[in-house]
Design a protein around this motif. Structure first.
Motif, mmCIF file in Angstrom:
data_model
loop_
_atom_site.group_PDB
_atom_site.id
_atom_site.type_symbol
_atom_site.label_atom_id
_atom_site.label_comp_id
_atom_site.label_asym_id
_atom_site.label_seq_id
_atom_site.Cartn_x
_atom_site.Cartn_y
_atom_site.Cartn_z
ATOM 1 N N ILE A 144 0.828 -1.207 0.000
ATOM 2 C CA ILE A 144 0.000 0.000 0.000
ATOM 3 C C ILE A 144 0.862 1.257 0.000
ATOM 4 O O ILE A 144 0.589 2.225 -0.702
ATOM 5 N N GLY A 145 1.923 1.245 0.793
ATOM 6 C CA GLY A 145 2.705 2.457 0.969
ATOM 7 C C GLY A 145 3.835 2.657 -0.004
ATOM 8 O O GLY A 145 4.219 3.807 -0.281
ATOM 9 N N LEU A 146 4.385 1.587 -0.564
ATOM 10 C CA LEU A 146 5.585 1.692 -1.396
ATOM 11 C C LEU A 146 5.442 2.658 -2.580
ATOM 12 O O LEU A 146 6.361 3.439 -2.840
ATOM 13 N N PRO A 147 4.317 2.682 -3.314
ATOM 14 C CA PRO A 147 4.223 3.626 -4.438
ATOM 15 C C PRO A 147 4.216 5.090 -4.015
ATOM 16 O O PRO A 147 4.393 5.975 -4.859
ATOM 17 N N TYR A 148 4.026 5.361 -2.723
ATOM 18 C CA TYR A 148 3.938 6.745 -2.254
ATOM 19 C C TYR A 148 5.174 7.183 -1.469
ATOM 20 O O TYR A 148 5.198 8.281 -0.933
ATOM 21 N N PHE A 149 6.198 6.328 -1.390
ATOM 22 C CA PHE A 149 7.363 6.674 -0.588
ATOM 23 C C PHE A 149 8.074 7.918 -1.111
ATOM 24 O O PHE A 149 8.644 8.681 -0.336
ATOM 25 N N ALA A 150 8.091 8.111 -2.409
ATOM 26 C CA ALA A 150 8.704 9.296 -3.003
ATOM 27 C C ALA A 150 7.596 10.280 -3.367
ATOM 28 O O ALA A 150 6.690 9.945 -4.128
ATOM 29 N N SER A 151 7.657 11.479 -2.820
ATOM 30 C CA SER A 151 6.610 12.479 -3.047
ATOM 31 C C SER A 151 7.171 13.650 -3.850
ATOM 32 O O SER A 151 8.046 14.387 -3.367
ATOM 33 N N ALA A 152 6.654 13.836 -5.051
ATOM 34 C CA ALA A 152 7.079 14.968 -5.871
ATOM 35 C C ALA A 152 6.658 16.289 -5.235
ATOM 36 O O ALA A 152 7.372 17.294 -5.338
ATOM 37 N N PHE A 153 5.508 16.300 -4.580
ATOM 38 C CA PHE A 153 5.024 17.514 -3.924
ATOM 39 C C PHE A 153 5.982 17.945 -2.825
ATOM 40 O O PHE A 153 6.333 19.125 -2.702
ATOM 41 N N ALA A 154 6.442 16.997 -1.997
ATOM 42 C CA ALA A 154 7.378 17.320 -0.919
ATOM 43 C C ALA A 154 8.715 17.771 -1.476
ATOM 44 O O ALA A 154 9.336 18.715 -0.952
ATOM 45 N N ILE A 155 9.194 17.113 -2.532
ATOM 46 C CA ILE A 155 10.462 17.503 -3.136
ATOM 47 C C ILE A 155 10.388 18.938 -3.646
ATOM 48 O O ILE A 155 11.310 19.742 -3.439
#
Length: 277
Positions: A144-155
């Protein structure tokens, strides 16, 4: 020498602004008020308003016993915590690299990050499911979480914030013998606290309420979050019990509502300091 200055424009609230604010507030509060009324009254009063109707907690008890809510709460809490920690660590490192280092393909890489902001997560459901299946992670919290580990919004947010920090602070820290990671942790991270807080609110709220991807990737109670667990109450053969459904919904949304009520001032200040609109 006389200088003329342009008069300052002061925005004055009008009756139209007040009316619009009240209408928006009603649009938000009426469904919540109906849910509270229905959850605390027997099912026969779900579709009619009667001030003499008895109040009861039986709906909450029935909802808690009808589904393993304790497990759902644990799964959801672990899920949002793991995702948020991964996003903060990975986004901080990526944003620092984009803000302070020059490397080949930097602009192209950052453009790809911005492109990701324009892609709806639902478009990638099939590809993400196939990836999780190849990794053997289907029906797990990690899937569930793996696809969201990298956040373009946060970057993007952190990169803009880091670029606004004077480079002289880097040089002063290096003179004191600080390493790159120490500069990041002791200089950049503290100065970006409002951004971290604002993003954490967005991330926790989104993943607490996320439904479609957890529904697709999970099959068992052991890995389902709260939002997926709520569908149990919509598959009753005898009909839909709105009192039980609203009670379960209030239990699911209660942590976010209580958190907002208790920390609403900090919420607003974080968004204002971070420049998020």
């Amino acid at each position: 020498m006389n200088r003329t200055h342009a008069p300052a424009v002061i925005y004055r609230h009008t009756w139209f602004d007040t009316l619009a604010a009240w209408l928006l507030a009603l649009c938000w509060i009426l469904p919540l008020a109906y849910a509270v009324w229905t959850a605390f009254h027997p099912s026969e009063y779900a579709t009619r308003f009667d001030l003499t109707a008895p109040w009861t907690l039986q709906n909450f008890r029935h909802a808690w016993e009808a589904a393993p809510f304790a497990r759902y709460f644990l799964n959801t809490t672990l899920l949002v915590t793991i995702i948020l920690l991964a996003q903060l660590v990975l986004s901080t490192l990526a944003a620092f690299a984009f803000a302070r280092y020059d490397f080949r393909g930097k602009n192209i890489a950052f453009a790809l990050v911005l492109v990701q902001l324009m892609i709806m997560p639902d478009i990638l459901l099939v590809e993400n499911y196939q990836t999780m299946a190849r990794l053997g992670l289907v029906d797990t919290l990690l899937a569930i979480g793996l696809p969201y580990f990298a956040s373009a919004f946060a970057i993007f947010l952190l990169r803009q914030t880091f670029m606004g920090i004077p480079k002289e602070l880097d040089e002063a820290a290096r003179v004191e013998g600080a390493s790159t990671l120490q500069i990041l942790w002791r200089v950049y991270v503290p100065l970006a606290k409002p951004v971290y807080t604002a993003f954490a609110l967005v991330s926790v709220s989104f993943h607490w309420n996320n439904f479609l991807w957890p529904l697709i990737i999970t099959n068992s109670v052991e890995s389902r979050p709260l939002t997926v667990g709520l569908q149990v109450f919509s598959s009753v053969e005898q009909g839909v019990d709105w009192s039980t459904i609203t009670a379960a919904t209030l239990m699911t949304s209660a942590p976010l509502l209580v958190g907002f009520i208790l920390f609403q001032r900090q919420f607003v200040q974080s968004f204002m300091r971070a420049g998020i609109k």
